[in-house]
Scaffold this motif. Structure first.
Motif: not given
Ligand SMILES: Nc1ncnc2c1ncn2[C@@H]1O[C@H](COP(=O)(O)OP(=O)(O)OP(=O)(O)O)[C@@H](O)[C@H]1O
Ligand SMILES: [Mg+2]
Lengths: 384, 263
Positions: B196-206
């Motif tokens: 489970c990974f929280v991020t603010h970066s869309i590219p990173e999430a995708v």
């Protein structure tokens, strides 16, 4: 005048030398001798007066010349201290007869020493040996001048021995009374202070851990602890003497009571000092009470615990010495102070005070050194 | 969704309201979420939408005030006591009195591993985050990004099947971030961990996720869940493919929708 760079201290020192020279007689016998040129009156500084003023003038002038600061500092050091030494040596046998020029020359020497320290503290040597030496030399000159002024003023102005003996007399008393001072230190410091300090701190620490584990203890004991650590507990000393007798255990008991509460209060505060995130981290490892205590909360509490240890090192010494005023066998630092004051042996009182100050500084210094080693990670230590 | 494997996290109607001095704050409301074994789920959303709070509820660091949540089929508290997960906090939370090596060893000491096993895991995880050679340094002698990497190494050394990571790469530069993204994907692929990974970066999430959970604030809630169609093996340059960009566009739309709801 490009070869001159005047400094406040040196100019003032020059001025003081000139005024001293203009005022003439350094002491009452010299004034008397000047008044009756025919009589043969012995007076101080028969030959040394010119030497003193000359030394000070040369040092002040050289310090203003465009030289490297280390040369200037050495010149100032030699000039100021030689002049001070001549002043103090010359007044021997003529105590209490000094006139204004004596004090003016002393002030001039002091100003030059001040200039010397100012030059030294501005130095930024590259080798660490030199830096460390400077760190010692500067406070040493500072301390020496406290003693020089004390010695010169008490002797020059003839301050009564009972009020304030000169440091040289105190030093002589210490040198002549080493066995007595030694047995007093053994009785007061090695028995009462050390035993009381160790037991009191240990008890405070253990009770703090207990209070941390048992919530009702924390709620009941902590407010009391906070209150008691602000009280002048030294008042219980006579009661402790009644309970535990005249010998050192009653003094150790006073020390235990005095050191217990600061350690308790500080340790409890320290145990609450670890951060939320760090405690959450330990929770995610399902770490139990003791592992969390040992690996997180106690290390985080160390700055607080050492704070208590330092406060207590001073309190313990005060407690043990003052407690002896209320009755001891015929040995101990507090006992000696209270009896020698009654016998007007003020130099012995000062000797004990000096020994107590030395012991207290060493005690505090050792605790502070251990603290630096243990809390090396704390911003206040690693920054410096 | 992974219907065949048992749920690692299953939340239904989950809600959490903080009672603050300025009145109640609804950090989570009506969250329904099932995470299967081996999934890589990213949480993305504006600041204050409850991403950290959701992770903390899974980790039993916060108690929900409504709804139910199970971790590995048991309560979060039981799961925590079984050491079911490793957690990477938003800040490094290293102990300043321990060297990097001893910080990584901390969880290993607590679970009582042998010295040899500890040394092996420290070496392996510090290599993974490129901190070899810094074993004997203290945290305050390292940059913020290096500290964060050390805290990731600590979580990886713990080696739980579920990894909860709260913006672990937020403090890192792009290159290091790319490298660690690759490493993390590789680790996930090899070990079949659930992340489970929280991020603010869309590219990173995708790039990382099999599923992307889009959240929005006031009250904190899940507004969209996007399934990734990318293959399991992902080279870094997959980020230029039309497929990748299409998913990123969907995530962006989801975030926009959440924002416009506020106005
Ligand atoms: N312990 C707490 N007490 C009161 N309110 C809290 C607490 N923790 C979080 N909140 C509130 O809950 C909401 C969600 O916070 P949370 O930390 O989960 O946000 P986030 O999505 O992680 O934000 P960010 O991206 O900035 O880290 C915020 O409004 C926050 O103010
Ligand atoms: Mg957060």
């Amino acid at each position: 005048m490009t070869w001159l760079k005047p400094s406040l201290q040196a100019v003032l020192a020059l001025l003081l030398c000139l005024i001293a020279f203009a005022l003439g007689a350094m002491s009452k016998p010299e004034a008397a001798a000047l008044a009756q040129p025919t009589a043969t009156i012995a007076y101080p500084y028969m030959g040394a007066k010119g030497l003193i003023i000359g030394l000070l003038l040369i040092a002040a002038l050289v310090s203003m010349a465009k030289l490297t600061s280390i040369v200037e500092a050495i010149m100032l050091f030699v000039g100021a201290h030689a002049a001070a030494w001549l002043l103090i040596k010359g007044i021997a046998g003529f105590e209490g007869t000094a006139l204004a020029p004596y004090f003016l020359l002393l002030a001039a020497a002091w100003l030059l020493a001040w200039r010397c320290v100012a030059l030294l503290s501005a130095l930024r040597p590259s080798q660490s040996v030199a830096r460390n030496a400077l760190r010692l030399v500067i406070p040493a000159i500072f301390g020496a001048w406290i003693l020089i002024i004390w010695e010169a003023v008490t002797r020059g102005a003839g301050i009564p021995f009972i009020l304030l003996p000169p440091p040289s007399a105190i030093g002589a008393r210490i040198a002549n009374s080493l066995p007595i001072l030694g047995s007093d230190v053994r009785q007061t410091i090695f028995k009462a202070v050390l035993v009381g300090y160790v037991v009191g701190n240990l008890a405070g620490f253990i009770v703090a851990i207990l209070a941390d584990r048992v919530p009702f203890l924390r709620r009941g004991l902590l407010p009391i602890g906070n209150m008691v650590s602000a009280l002048p507990i030294i008042g219980v000393a006579p009661i402790m003497v009644m309970w535990f007798g005249f010998d050192w255990p009653s003094k150790a008991a006073v020390v235990i009571i005095m050191t217990f509460f600061p350690m308790l209060v500080n340790t409890v505060a320290g145990l609450a000092a670890s951060g939320h995130m760090e405690r959450d981290l330990m929770r995610t490892y399902a770490s139990g009470y003791w592992p969390t205590l040992l690996k997180l909360r106690l290390p985080a509490a160390m700055p607080f615990i050492f704070n208590a240890l330092k406060i207590n090192s001073t309190l313990a010494l005060i407690g043990a010495i003052v407690a002896e005023f209320f009755g001891t066998p015929v040995v101990g630092m507090g006992f000696r102070i209270s009896t020698e004051v009654g016998r007007m042996n003020i130099d012995m009182v000062w000797a004990e005070i000096a020994v107590a100050a030395l012991a207290g500084s060493v005690f505090y210094g050792v605790v502070a050194l251990v603290e630096r080693a243990v809390t090396f990670w704390h911003p206040s230590v690693r920054g410096g | 969704m992974s219907g065949q494997s048992p749920a690692v996290v299953s939340a239904s109607k989950l809600g959490l309201t903080f009672q603050t001095n300025d009145g109640p704050v609804q950090a989570l409301s009506n969250v329904d979420l099932t995470i299967g074994k081996g999934e890589f789920v990213s949480f993305i959303g504006p600041s204050g939408c409850g991403k950290t709070t959701l992770l903390r509820v899974i980790a039993d660091l916060e108690k929900p005030t409504s709804g139910t949540i199970l971790v590995n089929g048991i309560s979060p508290e039981q799961a925590r006591e079984k050491r079911a997960y490793g957690y990477v906090f938003q800040a490094a939370a290293l102990f300043p009195w321990r060297t990097i090596e001893r910080n990584v060893a901390l969880p290993l000491e607590i679970i009582g591993l042998s010295q040899a096993e500890q040394a092996e895991r420290i070496k392996r995880t510090l290599e993974l985050v490129n901190l070899s050679g810094f074993e004997k340094k203290y945290p305050w002698q390292l940059s913020g990004g290096m500290q964060q990497r050390a805290s990731i190494a600590r979580a990886l050394a713990f080696d739980a099947d579920l990894l909860l990571m709260d913006e672990p790469f937020g403090a890192l530069d792009e290159i290091v971030r790319d490298h660690l993204n690759e490493q993390l994907l590789d680790l996930w692929d090899r070990t079949n961990k659930t992340i489970c990974f929280v991020t603010h970066s869309i590219p990173e999430a995708v790039y990382l996720s099999t599923r992307i959970v889009v959240m929005s604030p006031r009250p904190g809630r899940v507004t969209d869940i996007i399934e990734s169609t990318l293959p399991r093996k992902r080279p870094l340059d997959i980020r230029e493919t039309p497929e990748f960009l299409a998913i990123a566009a969907r995530v962006r739309d989801g975030l926009r929708a959440g924002h416009s709801y506020e106005d």
